[in-house]
Design a protein around this motif. Structure first.
Motif, PDB file in Angstrom:
ATOM      1  N   PHE A 274      -6.934  37.380  28.212  1.00 23.21           N
ATOM      2  CA  PHE A 274      -6.066  37.477  27.037  1.00 23.21           C
ATOM      3  C   PHE A 274      -5.322  38.815  26.977  1.00 23.21           C
ATOM      4  CE2 PHE A 274      -8.564  33.893  25.542  1.00 23.21           C
ATOM      5  CZ  PHE A 274      -7.608  33.141  24.868  1.00 23.21           C
ATOM      6  N   ASN A 275      -4.238  38.796  26.166  1.00 24.30           N
ATOM      7  CA  ASN A 275      -3.430  39.993  25.890  1.00 24.30           C
ATOM      8  C   ASN A 275      -2.850  40.632  27.149  1.00 24.30           C
ATOM      9  OD1 ASN A 275      -3.920  39.868  23.071  1.00 24.30           O
ATOM     10  ND2 ASN A 275      -5.937  40.796  23.402  1.00 24.30           N
ATOM     11  N   ARG A 276      -2.436  39.786  28.064  1.00 23.54           N
ATOM     12  CA  ARG A 276      -1.755  40.286  29.255  1.00 23.54           C
ATOM     13  C   ARG A 276      -0.248  40.339  29.007  1.00 23.54           C
ATOM     14  NH1 ARG A 276      -3.811  40.973  34.166  1.00 23.54           N
ATOM     15  NH2 ARG A 276      -6.075  40.793  34.315  1.00 23.54           N
ATOM     16  N   SER A 277       0.392  41.338  29.577  1.00 23.73           N
ATOM     17  CA  SER A 277       1.832  41.495  29.383  1.00 23.73           C
ATOM     18  C   SER A 277       2.528  41.615  30.734  1.00 23.73           C
ATOM     19  CB  SER A 277       2.127  42.739  28.549  1.00 23.73           C
ATOM     20  OG  SER A 277       1.691  43.913  29.223  1.00 23.73           O
ATOM     21  N   ALA A 278       3.835  41.435  30.717  1.00 24.65           N
ATOM     22  CA  ALA A 278       4.627  41.535  31.936  1.00 24.65           C
ATOM     23  C   ALA A 278       5.996  42.100  31.615  1.00 24.65           C
ATOM     24  CB  ALA A 278       4.759  40.171  32.596  1.00 24.65           C
ATOM     25  N   GLN A 279       6.524  42.860  32.559  1.00 23.09           N
ATOM     26  CA  GLN A 279       7.876  43.386  32.476  1.00 23.09           C
ATOM     27  C   GLN A 279       8.580  43.099  33.787  1.00 23.09           C
ATOM     28  OE1 GLN A 279       6.210  47.394  30.965  1.00 23.09           O
ATOM     29  NE2 GLN A 279       8.365  47.460  30.334  1.00 23.09           N
ATOM     30  N   VAL A 280       9.816  42.649  33.694  1.00 26.05           N
ATOM     31  CA  VAL A 280      10.599  42.376  34.897  1.00 26.05           C
ATOM     32  C   VAL A 280      11.318  43.644  35.333  1.00 26.05           C
ATOM     33  CG1 VAL A 280      12.662  41.192  35.768  1.00 26.05           C
ATOM     34  CG2 VAL A 280      10.910  39.909  34.549  1.00 26.05           C
ATOM     35  N   SER A 281      11.247  43.902  36.648  1.00 27.77           N
ATOM     36  CA  SER A 281      11.970  45.029  37.228  1.00 27.77           C
ATOM     37  C   SER A 281      13.125  44.470  38.048  1.00 27.77           C
ATOM     38  CB  SER A 281      11.046  45.870  38.114  1.00 27.77           C
ATOM     39  OG  SER A 281      11.769  46.884  38.768  1.00 27.77           O
ATOM     40  N   TYR A 282      14.345  44.603  37.506  1.00 35.78           N
ATOM     41  CA  TYR A 282      15.535  44.122  38.206  1.00 35.78           C
ATOM     42  C   TYR A 282      16.352  45.331  38.641  1.00 35.78           C
ATOM     43  CZ  TYR A 282      19.998  41.868  39.182  1.00 35.78           C
ATOM     44  OH  TYR A 282      21.154  41.441  39.794  1.00 35.78           O
ATOM     45  N   ASN A 283      16.502  45.503  39.954  1.00 36.85           N
ATOM     46  CA  ASN A 283      17.158  46.693  40.505  1.00 36.85           C
ATOM     47  C   ASN A 283      16.565  47.969  39.915  1.00 36.85           C
ATOM     48  OD1 ASN A 283      18.752  45.215  42.171  1.00 36.85           O
ATOM     49  ND2 ASN A 283      20.656  45.542  41.062  1.00 36.85           N
ATOM     50  N   ASP A 284      15.218  47.961  39.797  1.00 39.73           N
ATOM     51  CA  ASP A 284      14.441  49.117  39.317  1.00 39.73           C
ATOM     52  C   ASP A 284      14.664  49.426  37.839  1.00 39.73           C
ATOM     53  OD1 ASP A 284      13.365  49.570  41.914  1.00 39.73           O
ATOM     54  OD2 ASP A 284      15.239  50.546  42.474  1.00 39.73           O
ATOM     55  N   VAL A 285      15.258  48.479  37.095  1.00 41.81           N
ATOM     56  CA  VAL A 285      15.413  48.628  35.640  1.00 41.81           C
ATOM     57  C   VAL A 285      14.413  47.698  34.966  1.00 41.81           C
ATOM     58  CG1 VAL A 285      16.950  48.370  33.660  1.00 41.81           C
ATOM     59  CG2 VAL A 285      17.837  49.246  35.839  1.00 41.81           C
ATOM     60  N   LEU A 286      13.543  48.259  34.127  1.00 41.45           N
ATOM     61  CA  LEU A 286      12.481  47.481  33.488  1.00 41.45           C
ATOM     62  C   LEU A 286      12.952  46.807  32.204  1.00 41.45           C
ATOM     63  CD1 LEU A 286       9.336  49.781  33.831  1.00 41.45           C
ATOM     64  CD2 LEU A 286       9.691  47.575  34.935  1.00 41.45           C
ATOM     65  N   SER A 287      12.466  45.586  32.022  1.00 39.61           N
ATOM     66  CA  SER A 287      12.722  44.866  30.777  1.00 39.61           C
ATOM     67  C   SER A 287      11.699  45.279  29.730  1.00 39.61           C
ATOM     68  CB  SER A 287      12.618  43.363  31.018  1.00 39.61           C
ATOM     69  OG  SER A 287      11.255  43.000  31.251  1.00 39.61           O
ATOM     70  N   GLU A 288      11.857  44.756  28.532  1.00 43.39           N
ATOM     71  CA  GLU A 288      10.834  44.940  27.512  1.00 43.39           C
ATOM     72  C   GLU A 288       9.628  44.084  27.874  1.00 43.39           C
ATOM     73  OE1 GLU A 288      12.514  43.930  23.769  1.00 43.39           O
ATOM     74  OE2 GLU A 288      13.970  45.581  23.765  1.00 43.39           O
ATOM     75  N   ALA A 289       8.452  44.495  27.435  1.00 44.15           N
ATOM     76  CA  ALA A 289       7.220  43.759  27.760  1.00 44.15           C
ATOM     77  C   ALA A 289       7.126  42.476  26.945  1.00 44.15           C
ATOM     78  CB  ALA A 289       6.004  44.632  27.494  1.00 44.15           C
ATOM     79  N   GLN A 290       6.651  41.417  27.597  1.00 41.61           N
ATOM     80  CA  GLN A 290       6.391  40.148  26.906  1.00 41.61           C
ATOM     81  C   GLN A 290       4.987  39.680  27.243  1.00 41.61           C
ATOM     82  OE1 GLN A 290       9.222  37.030  26.655  1.00 41.61           O
ATOM     83  NE2 GLN A 290      10.994  38.350  26.975  1.00 41.61           N
ATOM     84  N   GLN A 291       4.392  38.915  26.333  1.00 36.62           N
ATOM     85  CA  GLN A 291       2.995  38.493  26.502  1.00 36.62           C
ATOM     86  C   GLN A 291       2.902  37.205  27.291  1.00 36.62           C
ATOM     87  OE1 GLN A 291       0.840  37.769  22.864  1.00 36.62           O
ATOM     88  NE2 GLN A 291      -1.132  38.248  23.799  1.00 36.62           N
ATOM     89  N   LEU A 292       1.911  37.157  28.193  1.00 36.51           N
ATOM     90  CA  LEU A 292       1.608  35.943  28.945  1.00 36.51           C
ATOM     91  C   LEU A 292       0.674  35.080  28.106  1.00 36.51           C
ATOM     92  CD1 LEU A 292       0.971  37.623  32.402  1.00 36.51           C
ATOM     93  CD2 LEU A 292       2.912  36.174  31.844  1.00 36.51           C
ATOM     94  N   LYS A 293       0.929  33.776  28.066  1.00 37.81           N
ATOM     95  CA  LYS A 293       0.141  32.908  27.197  1.00 37.81           C
ATOM     96  C   LYS A 293      -0.683  31.877  27.953  1.00 37.81           C
ATOM     97  CE  LYS A 293       3.207  33.351  23.205  1.00 37.81           C
ATOM     98  NZ  LYS A 293       4.049  32.637  22.221  1.00 37.81           N
ATOM     99  N   SER A 294      -0.475  31.753  29.251  1.00 38.09           N
ATOM    100  CA  SER A 294      -1.266  30.799  30.034  1.00 38.09           C
ATOM    101  C   SER A 294      -1.187  31.182  31.499  1.00 38.09           C
ATOM    102  CB  SER A 294      -0.740  29.366  29.840  1.00 38.09           C
ATOM    103  OG  SER A 294       0.553  29.236  30.398  1.00 38.09           O
ATOM    104  N   GLY A 295      -2.036  30.541  32.297  1.00 36.37           N
ATOM    105  CA  GLY A 295      -2.018  30.760  33.738  1.00 36.37           C
ATOM    106  C   GLY A 295      -2.943  31.877  34.184  1.00 36.37           C
ATOM    107  N   VAL A 296      -3.545  31.694  35.351  1.00 36.66           N
ATOM    108  CA  VAL A 296      -4.363  32.762  35.915  1.00 36.66           C
ATOM    109  C   VAL A 296      -3.417  33.879  36.352  1.00 36.66           C
ATOM    110  CG1 VAL A 296      -6.248  31.269  36.639  1.00 36.66           C
ATOM    111  CG2 VAL A 296      -4.332  31.635  38.189  1.00 36.66           C
ATOM    112  N   PRO A 297      -3.843  35.149  36.253  1.00 38.37           N
ATOM    113  CA  PRO A 297      -2.942  36.270  36.566  1.00 38.37           C
ATOM    114  C   PRO A 297      -2.397  36.213  37.994  1.00 38.37           C
ATOM    115  CG  PRO A 297      -4.908  37.050  35.435  1.00 38.37           C
ATOM    116  CD  PRO A 297      -5.161  35.612  35.782  1.00 38.37           C
ATOM    117  N   GLN A 298      -1.087  36.128  38.104  1.00 38.17           N
ATOM    118  CA  GLN A 298      -0.455  36.112  39.418  1.00 38.17           C
ATOM    119  C   GLN A 298      -0.561  37.503  40.052  1.00 38.17           C
ATOM    120  OE1 GLN A 298       1.002  33.359  40.979  1.00 38.17           O
ATOM    121  NE2 GLN A 298       0.098  32.192  39.317  1.00 38.17           N
ATOM    122  N   GLY A 299      -0.772  37.547  41.360  1.00 42.59           N
ATOM    123  CA  GLY A 299      -0.895  38.805  42.067  1.00 42.59           C
ATOM    124  C   GLY A 299      -2.262  39.448  41.931  1.00 42.59           C
ATOM    125  N   SER A 300      -3.196  38.739  41.316  1.00 41.50           N
ATOM    126  CA  SER A 300      -4.535  39.298  41.096  1.00 41.50           C
ATOM    127  C   SER A 300      -5.506  38.849  42.184  1.00 41.50           C
ATOM    128  CB  SER A 300      -5.072  38.865  39.729  1.00 41.50           C
ATOM    129  OG  SER A 300      -5.284  37.462  39.705  1.00 41.50           O
TER     130      SER A 300
END
Length: 592
Positions: A274-300
C-alpha cells in the motif's frame, strides 16, 4: 569530500556524480504531443500526462470489463490453510547485507532518490551497518520504509507513432536500497515455500531450476506422448490482460495466510504493497507523484514471487492438464473425439471464468490472444470429425493452427518449421550486422558477440527440435561456417560450438540433471535410468528409451534427449558431478 559534506550539499553531490555518472541521459528530442486538443512540447506537462496515462490504464481496463471494487483490504472471515507451518522473518547480519550490496550491478539505473549504484556498492562495508539495522527494524515492526516505495517510471517507445502515449511501455525503477531488503525477504519466503512444497509443480516462472524452455518441453512432450497413443490433444492458450498490473491488493493479502504468512509478516506485506507512488521521468523531467492502486510493484524483486503466489491456486479449480509460466497458461486434454474435447475444455473454461472474476482479473478473449489449438499427426487431423468448439462466457474462442507460446511458434503438427525459419532469419540478420562491424572489433570480441547474441537466437528452445530436417541442418551449418569466415577460423576453432551441437549439449545436460534428480519436480520422472539384473558396463548408466510408435513422438525431447545422451561415451555418462560433466561433454563435442 568531508569538507563538501559539511558545507554546501550541492558541491558534495556534484562531486559524487562526477565519480558515478551513471547511465547516459537521453538526448532525444522532445516530441510534440497532443494534450487537451492542443499540441505541446512542454516536458513537465508531457511527463504529467504520461504519469496519468500509465496510472489509469488498469482502472480504465477494469471499468470496461468488471465492476471496479474497493481497494481497501479487509481480513477474510475464514481461510483454508495450505500448511500448518508458519512463515517468520529472520533477522539479518551486517555481513549478509554487505554481501547483497556488493552483488549490485553498477549498470543498474538510479531510482527517484538519484543514489548511484556504484556509490552504494563501494560503500558496502560502511552502509551495511546502518542498513541492516533499518532492515531488521522493518521486519520487526511490519513497516516498509515509505521512501523506498517511490518508483521512477521511464516511458520506453515500443513501435508506431512516437506521439501516441499508448505506444510507450512504462519501465519502473525503484531505489537501489529497496532491492536489498527485497532480496532478503525473497530468499526467506522462497525457502519457506520450497521447503513446504506450497507452489504448483506446473508453475515454471520466476523459480530456480525452471525456465520457458522447460515449460515448453513439458507441454510438447505431453502432447507428443498422447498423440503417439492415437489421440488428439486440445489446448486452450489463455491470455490475461495486464495480469501483473491488475492484481488486487485485497485479494493477494487475503491469500497470504493460507500459505502460512500471517501476523506480523502479513502486516509487513500489507505495508509493502500500500501507499506506493510513481513519477514519470520524460527526458529527465519528473512529473508529479501519483498513487498506485493495484498490481505487484513493477521492477521489484518481490513482485514476481507475489504474483506466483496469487496465481498459484488456479490449479485447484482445473481438472485437466495445465502448464504455467507466470500468467502464460495452457490448459489441455487428450481424447480421440473432438466433440469430447470441446465439452471438457468448455467446462474447464467455465471454472476459469469464475476464478478470473473472483480474483478481479481480465481474460483477453480476442483473436490472437486466448485461442484454441488441436494437436495431432497430419493424417489424424484430416480424419477428425467436425471442428473443436470451446466457449468462454457463451462465446466461441477463436480456433487457430499455430500459436506463439513463450517465444516458440507452435503449430498443430509440431513440426516447428515456422519457428525454425523465424529464429534462423533473426540470427542471419544479426550475423550480417556483425559482418559490417567486424573491422572495428578484435577477433575475441567478435567471437563473444557471436556466442552471446547470435547462437542463443537460433538455439532458443532448441531441445524441442533435436531431430532437425536435412535442410535445417544445412542452414545451421552454413550459418556457423559464415560466422567462422567473418570472425576468423583460428578464433572459432576452440571456443564456440555450432548451433546444432549447442542444442545437443543442452539436451544432454538436462538429461543428466533429470537422472541425478537435479531438476524441477515436474520433470523428475520425465526420463528414467535404464536398469537390468545383469552386470554390464552400461547398467544404470543409460537413459531408458520409451517405446515410440510414430515419428511425431520420436521428435520429442523425452526420446531424442535420451537417445543423444546414450550416444555419449560411457566415461562421460558415469560422471555424477554437474560441473565435471559439462566440461567433459563440452570437450567431447568440440573434438568430435
Amino acid at each position: 569530500m568531508r569538507e563538501n559534506s559539511t558545507g554546501d550539499p550541492s558541491k558534495f553531490w556534484k562531486t559524487v556524480k562526477s565519480i558515478y555518472p551513471g547511465k547516459a541521459k537521453s538526448s532525444s528530442k522532445c516530441q510534440v504531443f497532443e494534450i487537451d486538443g492542443k499540441e505541446s512540447t512542454d516536458q513537465t506537462l508531457i511527463s504529467n500526462v504520461f504519469c496519468s496515462f500509465f496510472m489509469n490504464i488498469v482502472a480504465s481496463l477494469k471499468q470496461k470489463s468488471i465492476l471496479l471494487k474497493d481497494f481497501a483490504w479487509q481480513f477474510p472471515t475464514s481461510i483454508t490453510k495450505r500448511t500448518e507451518s508458519v512463515f517468520n522473518f529472520q533477522f539479518v547480519t551486517n555481513i549478509e547485507v554487505e554481501k547483497i550490496i556488493k552483488s549490485i550491478k553498477r549498470s543498474k539505473a538510479t531510482g527517484i532518490d538519484d543514489l548511484p549504484p556504484g556509490l552504494i556498492k563501494d560503500a558496502a562495508d560502511v552502509l551495511s551497518v546502518p542498513l541492516s539495522h533499518v532492515i531488521n527494524l522493518s521486519l520487526d515492526t511490519g513497516q516498509f520504509p515509505q521512501e523506498w516505495k517511490a518508483a521512477k517510471i521511464i516511458p520506453l517507445h515500443k513501435s508506431g507513432s512516437t506521439t501516441n502515449y499508448d505506444n510507450y511501455r512504462p519501465i519502473s525503477v525503484l531505489p537501489i536500497v529497496s532491492k536489498v531488503i527485497e532480496k532478503i525477504v525473497h530468499k526467506q519466503l522462497m525457502n519457506f515455500l520450497d521447503e513446504n512444497k506450497l507452489l504448483s509443480t506446473r508453475q515454471f516462472g520466476f523459480r530456480a531450476k525452471m525456465s520457458t524452455e522447460l515449460a515448453a518441453t513439458l507441454l510438447l512432450d505431453d502432447i507428443r506422448k498422447n498423440v503417439d497413443k492415437g489421440q488428439l490433444v486440445g489446448a486452450v492458450f489463455v491470455d490475461l490482460s495486464k495480469a501483473f498490473d491488475t492484481i488486487s491488493y485485497s485479494k493477494l493479502l487475503t491469500k497470504l495466510p493460507s500459505y502460512g504468512i500471517d501476523g506480523k509478516e502479513r502486516i509487513w506485506f500489507e505495508d509493502y504493497l500500500f501507499n506506493r507512488s510513481a513519477q514519470v521521468s520524460y527526458n529527465d523531467v519528473l512529473s508529479e507523484a501519483q498513487q498506485l492502486k493495484s498490481g505487484v510493484p513493477q521492477g521489484s524483486i518481490l513482485g514476481p514471487l507475489l504474483f506466483v503466489l496469487f496465481f498459484n491456486d488456479i490449479t485447484d479449480i482445473i481438472d485437466t492438464n495445465i502448464v504455467k509460466y507466470a500468467d502464460d497458461t495452457v490448459i489441455y486434454w487428450a481424447d480421440k473425439d473432438v466433440t469430447n474435447l470441446s465439452k471438457i475444455l468448455t467446462n474447464e473454461m467455465a471454472k476459469l471464468e469464475k476464478w478470473v472474476d473472483e480474483n478481479e482479473l481480465i481474460l483477453n478473449a480476442k483473436k490472437g490472444k486466448t485461442e484454441v489449438l488441436v494437436f495431432g499427426t497430419a493424417q489424424r487431423l484430416k480424419r477428425q470429425s467436425g471442428e473443436i468448439c470451446v466457449q468462454y462466457k457463451g462465446t466461441k474462442i477463436n480456433t487457430t493452427t499455430s500459436y506463439r507460446y513463450v517465444g516458440v511458434e507452435i503449430d498443430s503438427t509440431l513440426n516447428l518449421n515456422t519457428n525454425f525459419e523465424l529464429c534462423y532469419k533473426r540470427a542471419s540478420g544479426r550475423l550480417r550486422l556483425l559482418s559490417e562491424l567486424r573491422s572495428f572489433l578484435d577477433s575475441t570480441t567478435a567471437c563473444k558477440l557471436y556466442r552471446s547474441m547470435i547462437v542463443p537466437v537460433v538455439t532458443y528452445c532448441g531441445i524441442l527440435n533435436l531431430k532437425p530436417t536435412t535442410g535445417q541442418s544445412r542452414k545451421l551449418a552454413a550459418l556457423h561456417e559464415r560466422a567462422r569466415r567473418i570472425i576468423g577460423m583460428r578464433s572459432m576453432e576452440c571456443s564456440v560450438l555450432s548451433p546444432e551441437r549447442s542444442n545437443i549439449k543442452r539436451a544432454c545436460i538436462l538429461v543428466h540433471n533429470i537422472l541425478n534428480n537435479d531438476v524441477c519436480d515436474a520433470l523428475q520422472s520425465h526420463i528414467t535410468t535404464h536398469e537390468h539384473t545383469k552386470t554390464t558396463r552400461n547398467n544404470k548408466c543409460l537413459a531408458t528409451l520409451p517405446r515410440i510408435k510414430t515419428e511425431y513422438a520420436r521428435k520429442g525431447f523425452h526420446y531424442m534427449g535420451a537417445k543423444l545422451y546414450n550416444n555419449l561415451p560411457i566415461d562421460i555418462r558415469n560422471v555424477e558431478n554437474k560441473k565435471d560433466f559439462k566440461e567433459k561433454l563440452d570437450l567431447f563435442l568440440k573434438m568430435e
